[in-house]
Design a protein around this motif. Sequence first.
Motif: not given
Length: 205
Positions: A131-139, A169-184
């Motif tokens: 998990t990360s809070n760094t955007p993919e492009i910057r990473e 999985f990123r950016v976790v800090a800004n993720s919605s419940a729907e996004q997390r469900a998709d990650w699961f």
Amino acid sequence: MKVSVILGHPYKGSFNAAIAYIVTETLESNGHTVMFHDLYNEKFNPSIPPKELVCDVSDDELVTLHQREIREADGIIIIHPNWWGQPPAILKGWIDRVLRENVAYTFPVGDNGGGLPIGLLKAKAGIVFNTSNTPEIRENEIFGDPLQRIWKDCIFDFCGVAVFDRRMFRVVANSSAEQRADWFKEVKSVINKYFPANRVYNNEK
């Protein structure tokens, strides 16, 4: 199959802990034996003593348990956050103390450690969930995604685990419940791909 699952996150309510739950639940539903360790919860000591460093033998019962299980594992799954482009210190210490010479790798007779290692782990696949809070492009453009090199090349390939997959999985800090469900759902899909139920291991990427 026996699958080793290692969680490296201090907060029990973290998204990492939730991933670990999905991983273990899916593995068990598929009929596999899970060897699960929450490193922070079991107070794994990441500091390697001088004696252990030079002799490759540990007096720590928890370390020897981890070493025994990692030898037996048919699959290895690691779950941790991206902290400074690295695993948390407790997980780095786990690597230092558990994946030792003659446990996870060795060298040819007469080689003092400067040659090519021989991987000893029998695991058919190594999977990492980050998990990360760094955007993919910057990473990728600024940091070069060091976790990919660390786990794929410096650890799993070094120890003889040829099949590797990693999901970030990123950016976790800004993720919605729907996004997390998709990650699961993605986590469950990855587990089902590499450790399916009642089927021969599938090593296709």
